[in-house]
Structure formats: structure tokens, C-alpha cells
Motif scaffolding. Structure first.
Motif, PDB file in Angstrom:
ATOM      1  N   SER A  13       1.395  -1.373  -0.322  1.00  0.00           N
ATOM      2  CA  SER A  13      -0.049   0.352  -0.013  1.00  0.00           C
ATOM      3  C   SER A  13       0.695   1.494  -0.254  1.00  0.00           C
ATOM      4  O   SER A  13       0.157   2.530  -1.226  1.00  0.00           O
ATOM      5  N   SER A  14       1.520   1.196   0.518  1.00  0.00           N
ATOM      6  CA  SER A  14       3.131   2.747   0.920  1.00  0.00           C
ATOM      7  C   SER A  14       3.493   2.684  -0.215  1.00  0.00           C
ATOM      8  O   SER A  14       3.600   3.804  -1.005  1.00  0.00           O
ATOM      9  N   ARG A  17       0.873   4.079  -3.182  1.00  0.00           N
ATOM     10  CA  ARG A  17       0.022   5.326  -2.791  1.00  0.00           C
ATOM     11  C   ARG A  17       0.717   6.318  -1.901  1.00  0.00           C
ATOM     12  O   ARG A  17       0.881   5.415  -0.491  1.00  0.00           O
ATOM     13  N   SER A  18       1.380   7.264  -1.875  1.00  0.00           N
ATOM     14  CA  SER A  18       2.201   8.379  -1.101  1.00  0.00           C
ATOM     15  C   SER A  18       1.533   8.946   0.118  1.00  0.00           C
ATOM     16  O   SER A  18       1.831   9.314   1.183  1.00  0.00           O
ATOM     17  N   ASP A  19       0.104   8.719  -0.537  1.00  0.00           N
ATOM     18  CA  ASP A  19      -1.571   9.240   0.513  1.00  0.00           C
ATOM     19  C   ASP A  19      -2.023   9.000   1.821  1.00  0.00           C
ATOM     20  O   ASP A  19      -3.012   8.717   1.222  1.00  0.00           O
ATOM     21  N   THR A  20      -1.171   7.474   2.149  1.00  0.00           N
ATOM     22  CA  THR A  20      -2.070   6.834   2.690  1.00  0.00           C
ATOM     23  C   THR A  20      -1.212   6.968   4.147  1.00  0.00           C
ATOM     24  O   THR A  20       0.307   7.251   4.118  1.00  0.00           O
ATOM     25  N   ALA A  23       2.375   4.519   4.142  1.00  0.00           N
ATOM     26  CA  ALA A  23       3.009   5.793   3.873  1.00  0.00           C
ATOM     27  C   ALA A  23       3.839   5.779   4.843  1.00  0.00           C
ATOM     28  O   ALA A  23       5.068   6.579   4.729  1.00  0.00           O
ATOM     29  N   VAL A  24       3.020   6.643   5.591  1.00  0.00           N
ATOM     30  CA  VAL A  24       3.343   7.459   6.448  1.00  0.00           C
ATOM     31  C   VAL A  24       4.028   6.570   7.737  1.00  0.00           C
ATOM     32  O   VAL A  24       5.651   7.382   7.895  1.00  0.00           O
ATOM     33  N   ASP A  27       7.773   6.039   5.840  1.00  0.00           N
ATOM     34  CA  ASP A  27       8.161   6.612   6.012  1.00  0.00           C
ATOM     35  C   ASP A  27       8.780   6.883   7.364  1.00  0.00           C
ATOM     36  O   ASP A  27      10.743   7.504   7.554  1.00  0.00           O
TER      37      ASP A  27
END
Length: 71
Positions: A13-14, A17-20, A23-24, A27
Motif C-alpha cells: 500500500s505504501s 499510494r504515497s498519501d496513505t 506510506a507514513v 517514511d
């Protein structure tokens, strides 16, 4: 430091899509704010799933992700 084992679905998922929230989480791992616990078996699963044709991820991108996770 918080130590985590990350499910394969979170990694996929990360990457997709970087806006999920996944993704956090990725990071936070990359910035070494949390520590990812990783075994060869988990890494092998990540590689197999990220390499699935329907995800359409370039092999170079998969290799980059796997390399970064091992650092």
C-alpha cells in the motif's frame, strides 16, 4: 525506539499510494524514527508480492525498496 514487524500489505500500500497511512509508516522506518524488524523470510515475501505482475511495479523500483528496507 519503537520496533515493528510490518505486514506485506502495508509495504504494498505504501508503494502504490504515497498519501496513505502505510506510506507514513514506511517514511517513519526510512527516517529511522521507528525500527523495522526484518527476517529473510519476510523480505522474501515482500519481494514476491511486490514483483507480482498485476502491481506493474518496475523491477528497479522493487529492488530499490527492498534495498532501502535492509539498510
Amino acid at each position: 525506539m519503537i520496533r515493528v514487524v510490518v505486514d506485506t500489505n502495508v509495504i504494498v500500500s505504501s508503494v502504490l499510494r504515497s498519501d496513505t497511512l502505510p506510506a507514513v509508516i514506511l517514511d517513519l522506518i526510512m527516517s529511522e524514527r521507528i525500527q523495522m524488524i526484518l527476517s529473510r523470510e519476510i523480505l522474501h515475501e515482500y519481494e514476491g508480492v511486490l514483483g507480482r505482475p498485476h502491481l506493474k511495479l518496475p523491477r528497479a523500483r522493487v529492488d530499490q525498496i527492498l534495498s532501502a528496507l535492509q539498510e
